[in-house]
Design a protein around this motif. Structure first.
Motif, PDB file in Angstrom:
ATOM      1  N   ILE A  99       0.832  -1.203   0.000  1.00 42.97           N
ATOM      2  CA  ILE A  99       0.000   0.000   0.000  1.00 42.97           C
ATOM      3  C   ILE A  99       0.866   1.253   0.000  1.00 42.97           C
ATOM      4  O   ILE A  99       0.594   2.220  -0.722  1.00 42.97           O
ATOM      5  CB  ILE A  99      -0.954  -0.010   1.208  1.00 42.97           C
ATOM      6  N   MET A 100       1.941   1.246   0.783  1.00 45.70           N
ATOM      7  CA  MET A 100       2.856   2.393   0.806  1.00 45.70           C
ATOM      8  C   MET A 100       3.504   2.601  -0.564  1.00 45.70           C
ATOM      9  O   MET A 100       3.634   3.737  -1.040  1.00 45.70           O
ATOM     10  CB  MET A 100       3.932   2.184   1.882  1.00 45.70           C
ATOM     11  N   LEU A 101       3.880   1.502  -1.208  1.00 45.09           N
ATOM     12  CA  LEU A 101       4.468   1.597  -2.536  1.00 45.09           C
ATOM     13  C   LEU A 101       3.456   2.104  -3.563  1.00 45.09           C
ATOM     14  O   LEU A 101       3.794   2.886  -4.455  1.00 45.09           O
ATOM     15  CB  LEU A 101       5.028   0.237  -2.963  1.00 45.09           C
ATOM     16  N   MET A 102       2.196   1.668  -3.446  1.00 49.12           N
ATOM     17  CA  MET A 102       1.155   2.149  -4.355  1.00 49.12           C
ATOM     18  C   MET A 102       0.911   3.641  -4.170  1.00 49.12           C
ATOM     19  O   MET A 102       0.729   4.385  -5.147  1.00 49.12           O
ATOM     20  CB  MET A 102      -0.137   1.359  -4.150  1.00 49.12           C
ATOM     21  N   THR A 151       3.717   5.316  -5.800  1.00 50.13           N
ATOM     22  CA  THR A 151       3.568   5.163  -7.247  1.00 50.13           C
ATOM     23  C   THR A 151       2.588   6.186  -7.804  1.00 50.13           C
ATOM     24  O   THR A 151       2.858   6.844  -8.813  1.00 50.13           O
ATOM     25  CB  THR A 151       3.063   3.741  -7.587  1.00 50.13           C
ATOM     26  N   THR A 152       1.435   6.332  -7.147  1.00 51.13           N
ATOM     27  CA  THR A 152       0.439   7.284  -7.640  1.00 51.13           C
ATOM     28  C   THR A 152       0.953   8.715  -7.545  1.00 51.13           C
ATOM     29  O   THR A 152       0.650   9.546  -8.411  1.00 51.13           O
ATOM     30  CB  THR A 152      -0.877   7.155  -6.846  1.00 51.13           C
ATOM     31  N   LEU A 153       1.744   9.011  -6.521  1.00 52.23           N
ATOM     32  CA  LEU A 153       2.324  10.350  -6.396  1.00 52.23           C
ATOM     33  C   LEU A 153       3.302  10.622  -7.531  1.00 52.23           C
ATOM     34  O   LEU A 153       3.297  11.707  -8.138  1.00 52.23           O
ATOM     35  CB  LEU A 153       3.029  10.483  -5.048  1.00 52.23           C
ATOM     36  N   VAL A 154       4.133   9.632  -7.853  1.00 50.29           N
ATOM     37  CA  VAL A 154       5.105   9.785  -8.946  1.00 50.29           C
ATOM     38  C   VAL A 154       4.388   9.928 -10.284  1.00 50.29           C
ATOM     39  O   VAL A 154       4.742  10.792 -11.106  1.00 50.29           O
ATOM     40  CB  VAL A 154       6.073   8.578  -8.978  1.00 50.29           C
ATOM     41  N   PHE A 155       3.361   9.113 -10.512  1.00 52.69           N
ATOM     42  CA  PHE A 155       2.615   9.213 -11.770  1.00 52.69           C
ATOM     43  C   PHE A 155       1.864  10.541 -11.869  1.00 52.69           C
ATOM     44  O   PHE A 155       1.707  11.093 -12.962  1.00 52.69           O
ATOM     45  CB  PHE A 155       1.641   8.047 -11.912  1.00 52.69           C
ATOM     46  N   ALA A 156       1.387  11.071 -10.749  1.00 43.62           N
ATOM     47  CA  ALA A 156       0.735  12.384 -10.757  1.00 43.62           C
ATOM     48  C   ALA A 156       1.732  13.472 -11.154  1.00 43.62           C
ATOM     49  O   ALA A 156       1.403  14.377 -11.941  1.00 43.62           O
ATOM     50  CB  ALA A 156       0.128  12.681  -9.382  1.00 43.62           C
ATOM     51  N   ALA A 157       2.953  13.375 -10.614  1.00 46.90           N
ATOM     52  CA  ALA A 157       3.999  14.323 -11.007  1.00 46.90           C
ATOM     53  C   ALA A 157       4.319  14.193 -12.490  1.00 46.90           C
ATOM     54  O   ALA A 157       4.497  15.201 -13.199  1.00 46.90           O
ATOM     55  CB  ALA A 157       5.255  14.080 -10.164  1.00 46.90           C
ATOM     56  N   GLN A 158       4.356  12.960 -12.981  1.00 52.56           N
ATOM     57  CA  GLN A 158       4.596  12.724 -14.406  1.00 52.56           C
ATOM     58  C   GLN A 158       3.516  13.380 -15.256  1.00 52.56           C
ATOM     59  O   GLN A 158       3.799  13.987 -16.294  1.00 52.56           O
ATOM     60  CB  GLN A 158       4.619  11.222 -14.672  1.00 52.56           C
ATOM     61  N   ASP A 159       2.275  13.293 -14.806  1.00 49.76           N
ATOM     62  CA  ASP A 159       1.179  13.900 -15.560  1.00 49.76           C
ATOM     63  C   ASP A 159       1.300  15.423 -15.592  1.00 49.76           C
ATOM     64  O   ASP A 159       1.007  16.060 -16.610  1.00 49.76           O
ATOM     65  CB  ASP A 159      -0.167  13.496 -14.945  1.00 49.76           C
ATOM     66  N   CYS A 196       5.569  -3.072  -6.176  1.00 51.76           N
ATOM     67  CA  CYS A 196       4.334  -3.113  -5.398  1.00 51.76           C
ATOM     68  C   CYS A 196       3.615  -4.443  -5.586  1.00 51.76           C
ATOM     69  O   CYS A 196       3.200  -5.085  -4.616  1.00 51.76           O
ATOM     70  CB  CYS A 196       3.438  -1.947  -5.814  1.00 51.76           C
ATOM     71  N   TYR A 197       3.479  -4.875  -6.843  1.00 51.91           N
ATOM     72  CA  TYR A 197       2.776  -6.120  -7.127  1.00 51.91           C
ATOM     73  C   TYR A 197       3.611  -7.346  -6.770  1.00 51.91           C
ATOM     74  O   TYR A 197       3.074  -8.454  -6.659  1.00 51.91           O
ATOM     75  CB  TYR A 197       2.358  -6.172  -8.593  1.00 51.91           C
ATOM     76  N   GLU A 198       4.911  -7.159  -6.592  1.00 50.95           N
ATOM     77  CA  GLU A 198       5.759  -8.268  -6.164  1.00 50.95           C
ATOM     78  C   GLU A 198       5.584  -8.559  -4.678  1.00 50.95           C
ATOM     79  O   GLU A 198       5.675  -9.708  -4.254  1.00 50.95           O
ATOM     80  CB  GLU A 198       7.235  -7.959  -6.455  1.00 50.95           C
ATOM     81  N   VAL A 199       5.346  -7.510  -3.877  1.00 53.63           N
ATOM     82  CA  VAL A 199       5.326  -7.691  -2.422  1.00 53.63           C
ATOM     83  C   VAL A 199       3.924  -7.799  -1.843  1.00 53.63           C
ATOM     84  O   VAL A 199       3.759  -8.183  -0.679  1.00 53.63           O
ATOM     85  CB  VAL A 199       6.077  -6.540  -1.709  1.00 53.63           C
ATOM     86  N   ALA A 200       2.888  -7.442  -2.629  1.00 50.19           N
ATOM     87  CA  ALA A 200       1.537  -7.417  -2.073  1.00 50.19           C
ATOM     88  C   ALA A 200       0.537  -7.992  -3.059  1.00 50.19           C
ATOM     89  O   ALA A 200       0.804  -8.107  -4.256  1.00 50.19           O
ATOM     90  CB  ALA A 200       1.146  -5.987  -1.696  1.00 50.19           C
ATOM     91  N   GLU A 201      -0.639  -8.324  -2.534  1.00 51.43           N
ATOM     92  CA  GLU A 201      -1.725  -8.812  -3.370  1.00 51.43           C
ATOM     93  C   GLU A 201      -2.333  -7.642  -4.136  1.00 51.43           C
ATOM     94  O   GLU A 201      -2.563  -6.565  -3.578  1.00 51.43           O
ATOM     95  CB  GLU A 201      -2.801  -9.464  -2.501  1.00 51.43           C
ATOM     96  N   ALA A 202      -2.598  -7.873  -5.412  1.00 48.99           N
ATOM     97  CA  ALA A 202      -3.172  -6.810  -6.249  1.00 48.99           C
ATOM     98  C   ALA A 202      -4.497  -6.325  -5.679  1.00 48.99           C
ATOM     99  O   ALA A 202      -4.808  -5.128  -5.719  1.00 48.99           O
ATOM    100  CB  ALA A 202      -3.355  -7.316  -7.676  1.00 48.99           C
ATOM    101  N   PRO A 222      -7.211  -0.559  -5.046  1.00 51.14           N
ATOM    102  CA  PRO A 222      -8.105   0.564  -4.738  1.00 51.14           C
ATOM    103  C   PRO A 222      -7.374   1.865  -4.441  1.00 51.14           C
ATOM    104  O   PRO A 222      -7.917   2.955  -4.678  1.00 51.14           O
ATOM    105  CB  PRO A 222      -8.870   0.065  -3.500  1.00 51.14           C
ATOM    106  N   PHE A 223      -6.147   1.794  -3.940  1.00 57.33           N
ATOM    107  CA  PHE A 223      -5.402   3.002  -3.592  1.00 57.33           C
ATOM    108  C   PHE A 223      -4.886   3.738  -4.830  1.00 57.33           C
ATOM    109  O   PHE A 223      -4.423   4.878  -4.725  1.00 57.33           O
ATOM    110  CB  PHE A 223      -4.236   2.649  -2.663  1.00 57.33           C
ATOM    111  N   ALA A 224      -4.978   3.097  -5.999  1.00 58.18           N
ATOM    112  CA  ALA A 224      -4.560   3.760  -7.236  1.00 58.18           C
ATOM    113  C   ALA A 224      -5.441   4.969  -7.539  1.00 58.18           C
ATOM    114  O   ALA A 224      -5.016   5.898  -8.229  1.00 58.18           O
ATOM    115  CB  ALA A 224      -4.600   2.774  -8.405  1.00 58.18           C
ATOM    116  N   TYR A 225      -6.665   4.978  -7.014  1.00 61.95           N
ATOM    117  CA  TYR A 225      -7.560   6.117  -7.239  1.00 61.95           C
ATOM    118  C   TYR A 225      -7.031   7.402  -6.599  1.00 61.95           C
ATOM    119  O   TYR A 225      -7.472   8.497  -6.950  1.00 61.95           O
ATOM    120  CB  TYR A 225      -8.946   5.820  -6.678  1.00 61.95           C
TER     121      TYR A 225
END
Length: 290
Positions: free
Chosen positions: A9-12, A15-23, A229-235, A240-243
């Motif tokens: 969840i922390m990695l997700m 991830t969303t913060l980095v992708f938001a910066a990318q956008d 993220c997907y390596e260490v946790a269940e998808a 849901p945190f991707a939102y």
């Protein structure tokens, strides 16, 4: 390997913060330069990242590149490249917040199209969620208002493309590994965008080259974090945190680009996200009963 959902969840979130910066960076560059060129340079770095990931896996490049369905892999990779171009164009023309609010309906599109494309059964509860999700999209679009912009259709088209990409990726997974699909995504995209992008090359200022470099770094970092993220946790635990990317994007849109969050956008986005989370929950319940 034991799942560590808290770390996932922390990695997700990261991830969303980095992708938001990318956008945000994509929006800035797309307002100054041709979208095709910006996406092409992004793909140069993405393809290099895909090569690096493939070489680190057992079997190396040969194993990653092997597929029994090359046409399918090329089609899905091409769809993603086109989707990225459409999305970046939407950022520049419509804004980050409204584009993301509309784009958030893509899980509903995946659920709706999974029946005819993947022959999966979609129950009535998910159909109700899909219906309310598209009501949310209509609220965001606000077609009855005098200020309605046809540009709002662009991110919806992007969501359709991304849903098709997601469905074709699930279809490809029946015969190919995730590593193979990831490799073909990078290779197909870089070939397609280079063939298009070189014809619209524009000189770029040194300052914007720095932004372009940061765009490429955030792209690679985001995908790397997502893979980890997907390596260490269940998808099912982290998806849901991707939102929250919409939340981070909203801060960037308001703080850096002076965008305004309209009441219709806030209400519509809340409905779309709620419908998407319910659809995801029903999918999770269905898999548990199989």
């Amino acid at each position: 390997m034991q799942s560590n959902n808290r770390l996932g969840i922390m990695l997700m979130l990261l991830t969303t913060l980095v992708f938001a910066a990318q956008d945000g960076i994509s929006k800035h560059l797309a307002q100054e330069y041709n979208v095709m060129m910006v996406v092409m340079i992004r793909y140069w770095f993405f393809a290099a990242f895909a090569f690096a990931v493939a070489r680190r896996k057992a079997g190396g490049l040969r194993k990653a590149a092997y597929t029994k369905q090359p046409v399918l892999q090329i089609v899905r990779g091409s769809i993603l490249a086109i989707e990225i171009c459409v999305t970046v164009a939407a950022f520049a023309l419509l804004g980050l917040i409204e584009s993301h609010a509309i784009f958030a309906c893509y899980p509903l599109l995946i659920a709706a199209l999974s029946g005819p494309i993947l022959q999966e059964q979609v129950g009535w509860r998910r159909w109700v969620a899909i219906f309310f999700g598209f009501i949310g999209v209509l609220i965001i679009l606000n077609p009855t208002a005098n200020v309605f912009s046809p540009l709002a259709i662009i991110p919806f088209f992007s969501a359709i493309l991304f849903a098709l990409y997601g469905l074709l990726t699930r279809y490809a997974a029946r015969q190919d590994t995730a590593e193979t699909s990831f490799f073909w995504t990078g290779i197909t995209g870089v070939v397609l965008m280079t063939l298009i992008g070189v014809w619209v090359w524009e000189p770029m200022s040194s300052r914007d080259w720095a932004w372009m470099a940061l765009l490429c770094v955030t792209g690679v970092a985001g995908h790397g974090l997502l893979i980890k993220c997907y390596e260490v946790a269940e998808a099912s635990a982290v998806q849901p945190f991707a939102y929250l990317q919409l939340v981070f994007v909203s801060f960037i849109g308001v703080g850096l680009f002076g965008e305004v969050i309209g009441l219709n956008v806030a209400i519509g986005a809340a409905i779309v996200i709620a419908a998407g989370l319910f659809t995801f929950w029903r999918e999770r319940q269905r898999h548990r009963t199989l």
